[in-house]
Write a protein that holds these residues in place. Structure first.
Motif, mmCIF file in Angstrom:
data_model
loop_
_atom_site.group_PDB
_atom_site.id
_atom_site.type_symbol
_atom_site.label_atom_id
_atom_site.label_comp_id
_atom_site.label_asym_id
_atom_site.label_seq_id
_atom_site.Cartn_x
_atom_site.Cartn_y
_atom_site.Cartn_z
ATOM 1 N N MET A 42 -13.461 -5.045 18.288
ATOM 2 C CA MET A 42 -14.750 -5.626 18.604
ATOM 3 C C MET A 42 -15.092 -6.696 17.572
ATOM 4 O O MET A 42 -14.808 -6.540 16.393
ATOM 5 C CB MET A 42 -15.831 -4.544 18.628
ATOM 6 C CG MET A 42 -15.741 -3.639 19.840
ATOM 7 S SD MET A 42 -17.161 -2.558 20.034
ATOM 8 C CE MET A 42 -16.623 -1.166 19.082
ATOM 9 N N HIS A 43 -15.709 -7.747 18.025
ATOM 10 C CA HIS A 43 -16.039 -8.896 17.197
ATOM 11 C C HIS A 43 -17.523 -8.883 16.855
ATOM 12 O O HIS A 43 -18.373 -8.879 17.737
ATOM 13 C CB HIS A 43 -15.665 -10.169 17.964
ATOM 14 C CG HIS A 43 -15.971 -11.418 17.241
ATOM 15 N ND1 HIS A 43 -15.242 -11.842 16.147
ATOM 16 C CD2 HIS A 43 -16.929 -12.340 17.437
ATOM 17 C CE1 HIS A 43 -15.742 -12.975 15.725
ATOM 18 N NE2 HIS A 43 -16.767 -13.301 16.487
ATOM 19 N N SER A 44 -17.851 -8.896 15.574
ATOM 20 C CA SER A 44 -19.238 -8.873 15.109
ATOM 21 C C SER A 44 -19.872 -10.254 15.248
ATOM 22 O O SER A 44 -19.263 -11.263 14.905
ATOM 23 C CB SER A 44 -19.282 -8.427 13.649
ATOM 24 O OG SER A 44 -20.600 -8.427 13.180
ATOM 25 N N ILE A 45 -21.096 -10.294 15.759
ATOM 26 C CA ILE A 45 -21.868 -11.526 15.891
ATOM 27 C C ILE A 45 -22.942 -11.505 14.813
ATOM 28 O O ILE A 45 -23.822 -10.637 14.818
ATOM 29 C CB ILE A 45 -22.518 -11.638 17.288
ATOM 30 C CG1 ILE A 45 -21.477 -11.539 18.399
ATOM 31 C CG2 ILE A 45 -23.344 -12.917 17.400
ATOM 32 C CD1 ILE A 45 -20.479 -12.664 18.446
ATOM 33 N N ARG A 46 -22.873 -12.440 13.875
ATOM 34 C CA ARG A 46 -23.795 -12.448 12.739
ATOM 35 C C ARG A 46 -24.874 -13.524 12.836
ATOM 36 O O ARG A 46 -25.891 -13.446 12.161
ATOM 37 C CB ARG A 46 -23.028 -12.653 11.431
ATOM 38 C CG ARG A 46 -21.984 -11.601 11.118
ATOM 39 C CD ARG A 46 -22.565 -10.269 10.718
ATOM 40 N NE ARG A 46 -23.468 -10.340 9.603
ATOM 41 C CZ ARG A 46 -23.271 -9.810 8.411
ATOM 42 N NH1 ARG A 46 -22.164 -9.178 8.153
ATOM 43 N NH2 ARG A 46 -24.188 -9.900 7.481
ATOM 44 N N TYR A 47 -24.637 -14.561 13.646
ATOM 45 C CA TYR A 47 -25.551 -15.694 13.698
ATOM 46 C C TYR A 47 -25.805 -16.122 15.137
ATOM 47 O O TYR A 47 -24.948 -15.936 16.006
ATOM 48 C CB TYR A 47 -24.973 -16.891 12.926
ATOM 49 C CG TYR A 47 -24.592 -16.546 11.511
ATOM 50 C CD1 TYR A 47 -25.564 -16.455 10.521
ATOM 51 C CD2 TYR A 47 -23.279 -16.289 11.168
ATOM 52 C CE1 TYR A 47 -25.228 -16.110 9.226
ATOM 53 C CE2 TYR A 47 -22.928 -15.955 9.865
ATOM 54 C CZ TYR A 47 -23.916 -15.867 8.902
ATOM 55 O OH TYR A 47 -23.583 -15.526 7.624
ATOM 56 N N THR A 48 -26.957 -16.719 15.371
ATOM 57 C CA THR A 48 -27.297 -17.202 16.703
ATOM 58 C C THR A 48 -26.273 -18.235 17.170
ATOM 59 O O THR A 48 -25.908 -18.278 18.342
ATOM 60 C CB THR A 48 -28.715 -17.802 16.713
ATOM 61 O OG1 THR A 48 -29.628 -16.824 16.209
ATOM 62 C CG2 THR A 48 -29.142 -18.188 18.109
ATOM 63 N N ARG A 49 -25.774 -19.054 16.267
ATOM 64 C CA ARG A 49 -24.760 -20.061 16.602
ATOM 65 C C ARG A 49 -23.509 -19.382 17.183
ATOM 66 O O ARG A 49 -22.946 -19.838 18.172
ATOM 67 C CB ARG A 49 -24.414 -20.877 15.362
ATOM 68 C CG ARG A 49 -23.382 -21.963 15.611
ATOM 69 C CD ARG A 49 -22.973 -22.679 14.319
ATOM 70 N NE ARG A 49 -22.101 -21.824 13.510
ATOM 71 C CZ ARG A 49 -22.453 -21.214 12.371
ATOM 72 N NH1 ARG A 49 -23.657 -21.354 11.879
ATOM 73 N NH2 ARG A 49 -21.588 -20.443 11.723
ATOM 74 N N GLN A 50 -23.086 -18.279 16.571
ATOM 75 C CA GLN A 50 -21.927 -17.530 17.080
ATOM 76 C C GLN A 50 -22.214 -16.986 18.471
ATOM 77 O O GLN A 50 -21.332 -16.977 19.329
ATOM 78 C CB GLN A 50 -21.604 -16.354 16.168
ATOM 79 C CG GLN A 50 -20.921 -16.695 14.897
ATOM 80 C CD GLN A 50 -20.665 -15.413 14.116
ATOM 81 O OE1 GLN A 50 -21.604 -14.837 13.570
ATOM 82 N NE2 GLN A 50 -19.422 -14.985 14.079
#
Length: 86
Positions: free
Chosen positions: A1-9
């Motif tokens: 699973m890929h973590s999303i840390r920022y709105t841009r991501q």
């Protein structure tokens, strides 16, 4: 699973359409959400637990609910499978 840390991501991840995400809660439990991009930089968020829908701006993602906090903590992850139709 890929973590999303920022709105841009999140925007980059949604560039090809709706995606399902998991928000990690306590005791190994997840809250599932399907997020879709909308015009003018907004997002459509479907909460799977109660099938409610929210239309949020980037700022509201961080102030309404737990998505922003989960992003900050690295607890907002992309599910590997594609979302179901709603």
């Amino acid at each position: 699973m890929h973590s999303i840390r920022y709105t841009r991501q999140l925007r980059e991840t949604l560039s090809q359409g709706d995606r399902e995400f998991k928000l990690a809660l306590q005791f190994g439990v997840f809250s599932r959400k399907t997020i879709s991009p909308l015009p003018a930089g907004r997002f459509r968020v479907v909460n799977h637990i109660d099938n409610t829908t929210q239309k949020l701006t980037s700022k509201q993602l961080h102030t309404h609910g737990n998505i922003g906090r989960a992003m900050k903590l690295g607890a907002f992850v992309l599910s590997p499978e594609r979302p179901r139709d709603y």
